[in-house]
Design a protein around this motif. Structure first.
Motif, mmCIF file in Angstrom:
data_model
loop_
_atom_site.group_PDB
_atom_site.id
_atom_site.type_symbol
_atom_site.label_atom_id
_atom_site.label_comp_id
_atom_site.label_asym_id
_atom_site.label_seq_id
_atom_site.Cartn_x
_atom_site.Cartn_y
_atom_site.Cartn_z
ATOM 1 N N ARG A 1 0.822 -1.209 0.000
ATOM 2 C CA ARG A 1 0.000 0.000 0.000
ATOM 3 C C ARG A 1 0.857 1.260 0.000
ATOM 4 N NH1 ARG A 1 -1.163 -1.760 5.461
ATOM 5 N NH2 ARG A 1 -0.352 -0.269 6.960
ATOM 6 N N ASP B 1 -6.646 1.771 -2.837
ATOM 7 C CA ASP B 1 -7.317 2.171 -1.588
ATOM 8 C C ASP B 1 -7.257 1.062 -0.547
ATOM 9 O OD1 ASP B 1 -7.908 4.501 -2.827
ATOM 10 O OD2 ASP B 1 -10.036 4.063 -3.181
ATOM 11 N N THR B 2 -7.002 1.469 0.701
ATOM 12 C CA THR B 2 -6.937 0.472 1.774
ATOM 13 C C THR B 2 -7.757 0.938 2.974
ATOM 14 O OG1 THR B 2 -4.904 1.504 2.591
ATOM 15 C CG2 THR B 2 -4.640 -0.395 1.159
ATOM 16 N N GLN B 3 -8.102 -0.022 3.809
ATOM 17 C CA GLN B 3 -8.802 0.281 5.060
ATOM 18 C C GLN B 3 -7.831 0.967 6.011
ATOM 19 O OE1 GLN B 3 -11.941 -0.924 5.274
ATOM 20 N NE2 GLN B 3 -12.053 -2.797 4.061
ATOM 21 N N GLY C 1 -5.268 -1.246 7.249
ATOM 22 C CA GLY C 1 -4.269 -1.706 6.296
ATOM 23 C C GLY C 1 -4.762 -2.659 5.224
ATOM 24 N N GLY C 2 -5.935 -3.253 5.414
ATOM 25 C CA GLY C 2 -6.445 -4.209 4.429
ATOM 26 C C GLY C 2 -6.746 -3.522 3.105
ATOM 27 N N ILE C 3 -6.506 -4.224 1.990
ATOM 28 C CA ILE C 3 -6.811 -3.655 0.674
ATOM 29 C C ILE C 3 -8.319 -3.730 0.453
ATOM 30 C CG2 ILE C 3 -6.458 -3.914 -1.828
ATOM 31 C CD1 ILE C 3 -3.696 -5.082 -1.211
ATOM 32 N N ILE C 4 -8.903 -2.641 -0.029
ATOM 33 C CA ILE C 4 -10.353 -2.601 -0.258
ATOM 34 C C ILE C 4 -10.659 -3.190 -1.638
ATOM 35 C CG2 ILE C 4 -12.368 -1.089 -0.523
ATOM 36 C CD1 ILE C 4 -10.907 0.858 1.442
ATOM 37 N N THR D 1 -9.706 -4.140 -7.074
ATOM 38 C CA THR D 1 -9.336 -3.032 -6.181
ATOM 39 C C THR D 1 -9.690 -1.705 -6.845
ATOM 40 O OG1 THR D 1 -7.138 -2.668 -7.103
ATOM 41 C CG2 THR D 1 -7.342 -4.387 -5.424
ATOM 42 N N THR E 1 -4.601 -10.343 2.945
ATOM 43 C CA THR E 1 -4.276 -8.934 2.728
ATOM 44 C C THR E 1 -5.542 -8.090 2.587
ATOM 45 O OG1 THR E 1 -2.806 -7.439 1.564
ATOM 46 C CG2 THR E 1 -4.027 -8.975 0.197
ATOM 47 N N VAL E 2 -6.659 -8.762 2.306
ATOM 48 C CA VAL E 2 -7.951 -8.088 2.208
ATOM 49 C C VAL E 2 -8.745 -8.252 3.509
ATOM 50 C CG1 VAL E 2 -10.216 -8.219 1.063
ATOM 51 C CG2 VAL E 2 -8.121 -8.230 -0.300
#
Lengths: 273, 465
Positions: free
Chosen positions: B401, B408-410, B413-416, B424, B435-436
């Motif tokens: 990230r 975009d990530t939470q 840190g999680g990938i949205i 994504t 990772t999500v």
């Protein structure tokens, strides 16, 4: 497998290897490091990057033959291969344009310091360096530094070259004589970096240090390399390896360095057999 | 064929607890042909197939079990692998009690059909007996890069290569497999088996490049510039969480990741035959109670620790680990200190000496639906230990990230992603697995990898038109 293009013996304890590693050579910057595994089942050994050649796709490492795995590495010759070579790891050194920087190197610490000072020189910064070693033999890269440093000071423990004494004595002298440094970059044994900070902190001369703690993966996964910086836990592998020397808890670093001392000894005995 | 109406599963042979807690060989030994056929005959072959609704990768469960019952194990293998590329692994590590077996009609009165054990049997039978005949599919001229060679990445790569894509998997470590290699111990998932499952995917034509850290050695944007038409990110949740309590940097405190990586990936259990050491004292506290915590505790026991504690702030009912792992851990002599929350690690000369805990009581359910623990004031006490392993979860590694603009990530840190396609916010980039979601299970990661492969295929086929 990664080919050893050339090898050079710098002194009885320190060697240099140029290794073909396109991914690392393409991207690495001063301050970053690699992890090397000499053979199958080998340890993952973090080593600093001393130089690189983007055209030839090679990376130069300088290492001290100190333990089991560096001993194995030392047995390899030009034309041989190492099993794994991964990087670049860590953050590039945060180098700023300013007037005057002095580097302080202890022993093999001169290796990672070299690309940082050279980069600063290229940025137009006036650069000096103090290189320390046990004796003349262990002062490395002197000529390389002389190519661009305004002053190269040498210290040895036994006085066989340069000034007899510690790097910190010279640093203190220069400061006492009125030399003005915007920043100090100190790379070497923990005790040396701690003592450099003892000199610079009261004078508030910003001081960067480079840490090389025990780690496994080098990518933030194991957390073995955690250090306390400014009261917070940081991972040297992903947040460093360079940190603000004023904030590093050196005593904790020194303790953590000794976590596997008994096992290191066992490994050495085995290697000696 | 006559049904087997026994209320219980055919037992699977295992190493005796007192023997196995001293070695790293696999605990469960697997069914014989006869056992597998006997167990398979317990399946009622329900028309509405409730078991399949519990499977994140839609394995046609009654179909393969019917073949096992008939003794046609290769046919069963074909059916499983039509949907699941890693059956030997899933048969061993899936939380079947919450998935397929949790939905099994036989489970209403008695034990469900042992679907996991049967899947494992079929995969092992195939590995032992079949001559590999993987045919490389016709290439379609498009390239996909996969980041990470764990369950999500390998599954995605396997699916895409079967559809004709040229797939390169980039792995940061020196060995492929992700958590299957560095995390899950040998005694639960033998590493040569992981290697063989990965080899199967490589034989289909997937190129796995180890020692490449996407985000450092090369960025996602550079991969796209180099001509990859799409990228799948399955970089896992590798960043260990700590408790942030005093004493966590004492010598003798490990993250579960470090402890398990030393033992599994670096084979420290063979030290000094292998050069990477691990130090385990006489008394070990493992903080946390998920699968990783059970793995760490059982590993510590095998490395010679006399007393190993699981220290967990909630109660037996909330234990997040697979039922079988908890059962095995208890059999092997792991001591459960439940409703105990660590507040400080005590040291002497820099080394761990004890872990101070506060007793807890359970209050109202929290956001996760589990009853939340509350400290009982004044109940602190110190458990004497010389090693502490922190196994309270992992977060996604920040490298991707930090180095991928437009992704975009939470906040954590999680990938949205779009949950239907795993797409994504960045064009051509898909993501799935830990990772999500944050640290979850092997099978959920595989499900995500599969879903993403389907979406990537649709995206790239659409692009040609």
């Amino acid at each position: 497998m990664y080919k050893i293009v050339s090898k050079e013996i710098l002194n009885s304890a320190v060697e240099l290897m140029v290794i073909e590693a396109p991914f690392v050579a393409n991207k690495c910057e001063a301050g970053q490091f690699v992890i090397v595994r000499v053979d199958e089942d080998g340890e993952r050994v973090p080593l600093t990057i001393a130089d690189y050649d983007r055209e030839k796709k090679t990376v130069t490492i300088i290492y001290q033959v100190i333990g089991y795995s560096t001993g194995l590495l030392s047995k390899k010759q030009a034309g041989d291969y190492v099993q794994d070579f991964v990087g670049p790891l860590g953050q590039p050194a945060p180098l700023h344009k300013c007037d005057h920087v002095i580097g302080v190197a202890g022993g093999v610490g001169a290796a990672p310091l070299y690309p940082q000072l050279r980069k600063l020189h290229e940025m137009g910064v006036k650069v000096d360096v103090i290189i320390g070693g046990r004796s003349e033999e262990f002062v490395i890269l002197k000529e390389k530094f002389e190519a661009f440093c305004d002053h190269v000071y040498v210290t040895t423990d036994d006085g066989s070259a340069g000034i007899k004494g510690f790097v910190t004595t010279v640093l203190q002298d220069l400061i006492d004589k009125g030399e003005k440094f915007d920043e100090v970059i100190a790379i070497g044994p923990l005790i040396m970096m701690k003592n450099v900070v003892k000199v610079t902190k009261p004078l508030e001369i910003p001081t960067a240090v480079s840490l090389n703690p025990i780690m496994i993966d080098g990518t933030g996964m194991c957390g073995g390399c955690r250090v306390t910086v400014g009261g917070q836990t940081r991972f040297a592998c992903v947040d460093g390896p360079d940190f603000d020397g004023f904030l590093v808890d050196f005593d904790e670093c020194m303790k953590r360095q000794g976590m596997f001392r008994e096992e290191e000894h066992e490994c050495k005995l085995r290697a000696a057999q | 064929m006559e049904k087997n109406m026994s209320m219980t599963k055919v037992a699977m042979p295992e190493q005796e607890p007192d023997v196995r807690n001293k070695n790293f060989s696999e605990v469960a030994l697997g069914y014989t042909k006869e056992m597998a056929m006997e167990e398979a005959a317990r399946c009622l072959n329900c028309k509405h197939k409730p078991c399949m609704t519990g499977c994140p990768v839609n394995v046609p469960i009654p179909g393969f079990i019917e073949k096992v019952a008939a003794g046609d194990f290769e046919a069963a293998y074909e059916i499983i692998t039509s949907e699941n590329a890693l059956p030997a692994i899933c048969g061993r590590v899936c939380p079947q009690e919450n998935q397929c077996e949790g939905k099994c009609v036989r489970g209403i009165k008695g034990e469900p059909v042992a679907i996991g054990r049967l899947e494992r049997f079929v995969a092992d039978y195939h590995m032992a007996n079949a001559v590999s005949s993987e045919v490389q599919p016709q290439k379609n001229g498009k390239r996909v890069a996969v980041v990470g060679s764990g369950p999500a990445g390998i599954t995605c790569a396997g699916e895409l290569v079967k559809k004709g894509y040229e797939v390169t998997v980039f792995e940061a470590l020196h060995k492929a497999g992700g958590v299957l290699s560095y995390g899950i111990p040998e005694f639960r998932l033998p590493k040569d088996l992981v290697a063989r499952e990965i080899e199967t995917v490589e034989k289909l034509g997937v190129d796995i490049q180890t020692n490449v850290i996407v985000g450092r050695s090369v960025t996602i944007d550079e991969l796209i510039e180099q001509g990859y038409n799409a990228v799948f990110v399955g970089s896992g949740a590798g960043l260990p969480r700590f408790l942030n309590i005093p004493g966590e940097n004492l010598l003798g405190v490990y993250s579960a990741n470090e402890f398990l990586t030393r033992v599994n990936l670096m084979k420290a259990y063979k030290f000094p035959e292998t050069p990477t050491p691990v130090k385990v004292g006489k008394k070990v506290a493992v903080v946390g109670a998920g699968n990783v915590a059970m793995d760490a505790a059982r590993t510590a026991k095998r490395l010679g620790a006399e007393e190993v504690y699981i220290v967990y702030r909630r109660s037996e009912e909330e234990l997040p680990a697979r039922a079988e792992e908890v059962h095995h851990a208890k059999e092997e002599g792991i001591i459960f200190k439940l409703l105990n929350n660590p507040c400080e690690i005590h040291g002497e000369d820099g080394w761990v000496k004890g872990i101070e805990v506060v007793k807890q009581e359970l209050g109202e359910p929290d956001a996760s639906g589990r009853r939340s623990p509350k400290p009982i004031e004044g109940s602190n006490y110190v458990i004497d230990v010389d090693t502490v392993v922190i196994a309270i979860g992992q977060s996604p590694n920040p490298l991707i990230r930090q180095t991928t603009p437009g992704l975009d990530t939470q906040k954590w840190g999680g990938i949205i992603v779009d949950e239907d396609t795993m797409k994504t916010s960045k064009e051509g980039v898909y993501a799935g697995g830990d990772t999500v979601t944050g640290a979850a299970t092997v099978i959920l990661a595989m499900g995500a990898g599969k879903k993403a492969a389907k979406a990537i295929d649709e995206y790239l086929q659409g692009k040609t038109e």
